[in-house]
Design an enzyme around this catalytic site. Structure first.
Site, mmCIF file in Angstrom:
data_model
loop_
_atom_site.group_PDB
_atom_site.id
_atom_site.type_symbol
_atom_site.label_atom_id
_atom_site.label_comp_id
_atom_site.label_asym_id
_atom_site.label_seq_id
_atom_site.Cartn_x
_atom_site.Cartn_y
_atom_site.Cartn_z
ATOM 1 N N ASN A 1 -20.272 -7.948 -23.251
ATOM 2 C CA ASN A 1 -19.561 -7.960 -21.975
ATOM 3 C C ASN A 1 -18.305 -8.804 -22.174
ATOM 4 O O ASN A 1 -18.374 -10.024 -22.227
ATOM 5 C CB ASN A 1 -20.484 -8.568 -20.908
ATOM 6 N N LYS B 1 -15.890 -9.313 -20.238
ATOM 7 C CA LYS B 1 -15.396 -9.930 -18.999
ATOM 8 C C LYS B 1 -13.871 -9.707 -18.876
ATOM 9 O O LYS B 1 -13.374 -8.676 -19.324
ATOM 10 C CB LYS B 1 -15.785 -11.411 -18.958
ATOM 11 N N HIS C 1 -23.754 -8.075 -12.056
ATOM 12 C CA HIS C 1 -23.601 -9.297 -12.844
ATOM 13 C C HIS C 1 -23.480 -10.491 -11.884
ATOM 14 O O HIS C 1 -22.899 -10.363 -10.811
ATOM 15 C CB HIS C 1 -22.355 -9.184 -13.726
ATOM 16 N N GLU D 1 -21.593 -12.916 -11.859
ATOM 17 C CA GLU D 1 -20.219 -13.243 -11.465
ATOM 18 C C GLU D 1 -19.750 -12.332 -10.338
ATOM 19 O O GLU D 1 -18.980 -12.738 -9.462
ATOM 20 C CB GLU D 1 -19.293 -13.165 -12.702
ATOM 21 N N GLU E 1 -30.564 -12.363 -16.672
ATOM 22 C CA GLU E 1 -29.554 -13.358 -16.996
ATOM 23 C C GLU E 1 -29.679 -14.552 -16.057
ATOM 24 O O GLU E 1 -29.110 -14.543 -14.960
ATOM 25 C CB GLU E 1 -28.155 -12.763 -16.831
ATOM 26 N N GLY F 1 -22.557 -18.685 -20.014
ATOM 27 C CA GLY F 1 -21.320 -19.381 -20.361
ATOM 28 C C GLY F 1 -21.462 -20.894 -20.411
ATOM 29 O O GLY F 1 -20.465 -21.615 -20.463
ATOM 30 N N SER G 1 -25.677 -17.192 -22.937
ATOM 31 C CA SER G 1 -25.433 -18.009 -24.128
ATOM 32 C C SER G 1 -26.179 -17.529 -25.374
ATOM 33 O O SER G 1 -26.658 -18.341 -26.164
ATOM 34 C CB SER G 1 -25.732 -19.485 -23.843
HETATM 35 P P1 PGA Z 1 -22.478 -15.632 -22.107
HETATM 36 O O1 PGA Z 1 -22.395 -14.513 -20.953
HETATM 37 O O2 PGA Z 1 -23.085 -14.968 -23.310
HETATM 38 O O3 PGA Z 1 -21.065 -16.061 -22.325
HETATM 39 O O4 PGA Z 1 -23.352 -16.721 -21.588
HETATM 40 C C1 PGA Z 1 -23.437 -13.611 -20.745
HETATM 41 C C2 PGA Z 1 -23.099 -12.693 -19.609
HETATM 42 O O5 PGA Z 1 -22.485 -13.132 -18.630
HETATM 43 O O6 PGA Z 1 -23.429 -11.487 -19.644
#
Ligand code: PGA
Length: 249
Positions: A9, A11, A95, A97, A167, A173, A213
């Protein structure tokens, strides 16, 4: 046998030129992989160009979001029809976010999932709890509720085209990962919820990823757990070396 699916992803990262450079490296480094499904999810602006780059390779194309109507006066939105038309196969929906910054709720996510399935696209539906919810002991209730609502009205035969991504928001992140056993436990609970809603057959075949992560140094430990069928990778998917190492866990 559930084939692991590793999705990157990206982003809101990568201009078109940067996206092309990354995907060219990935094509080369991942050419020998045949026991995993590999997906990259660039931003909308790079989708079409990346699609052309991926032609004839073992890497599939995903988008990071969509609306649920085919067309109309919905300024700024992109439809499943439009995504299908440019060669997208997977679409990440729900997601954290999107849920957090853009107030998306399970009702909207459910509508998006159904619209994608109707167009022959494959939703990657994200669920997961915040730190406050985890500390309040609400993880199980919350995740079950998300699965029930996000899959509401989806027919059993459609489930083979759905991937769920667990998640935990506190792990995204942040460099903090759920321990592999804890991620496996919640993912088994999600599988059990699918069994309650459908049957053991659907529960055993649906793929459920872990996200939050995931890095080259923890990928093997996480991705070899019994119920975890791959990863949704954010930060570490932006560099060819780290994404390759995760895909080849
Ligand atoms: P990350 O993000 O691997 O940077 O923690 C995962 C995600 O948001 O799908």
């Amino acid at each position: 046998m559930r084939i692991p699916i590793i999705a990157g992803n990206w982003k809101m990262y990568k201009t078109v030129d940067e996206a092309v450079a990354l995907v060219r490296e990935l094509k080369e480094k991942l050419a020998d992989v045949n026991n995993r499904e590999i997906v990259v999810c660039p931003p909308f602006t790079a989708l079409h160009t990346v699609y052309k780059e991926l032609s004839g390779t073992n890497i599939k194309l995903g988008a990071q979001n969509c609306y649920f109507e085919d067309e109309g006066a919905f300024t700024g939105e992109v439809s499943p029809l439009m995504l299908k038309n440019i060669g997208v196969e997977y679409v990440v929906i729900g997601h954290s976010e999107r849920r957090g910054y853009f107030n998306e709720n399970d009702d909207l996510i459910n509508k998006k999932a159904k619209a994608l399935l109707l167009k022959g696209l494959k939703p990657i539906i994200c669920v997961g709890e915040s730190l406050e919810q985890r500390e309040a002991g609400e993880t199980e209730t919350l995740v079950r509720k998300q699965v029930f609502r996000d899959l509401d009205g989806i027919e059993p035969y459609q489930l083979k085209n759905i991937v769920i991504a667990y998640e935990p928001i506190w792990a995204i992140g942040t460099g903090k990962t759920a321990t592999s056993t804890e991620a496996n436990r919640v993912i088994a609970l999600i599988r059990n919820t699918v069994k309650e809603m459908y049957s053991p057959l659907e529960a055993n075949s649906i793929r459920i990823q872990y996200g939050g992560s995931v890095k080259p140094d923890n990928a093997h430990e996480i991705l070899t757990q019994s119920d975890i069928d791959g990863a949704l990778v954010g930060g570490a998917s932006l560099k060819a070396d780290s994404f390759t190492a995760i895909v080849k866990f």
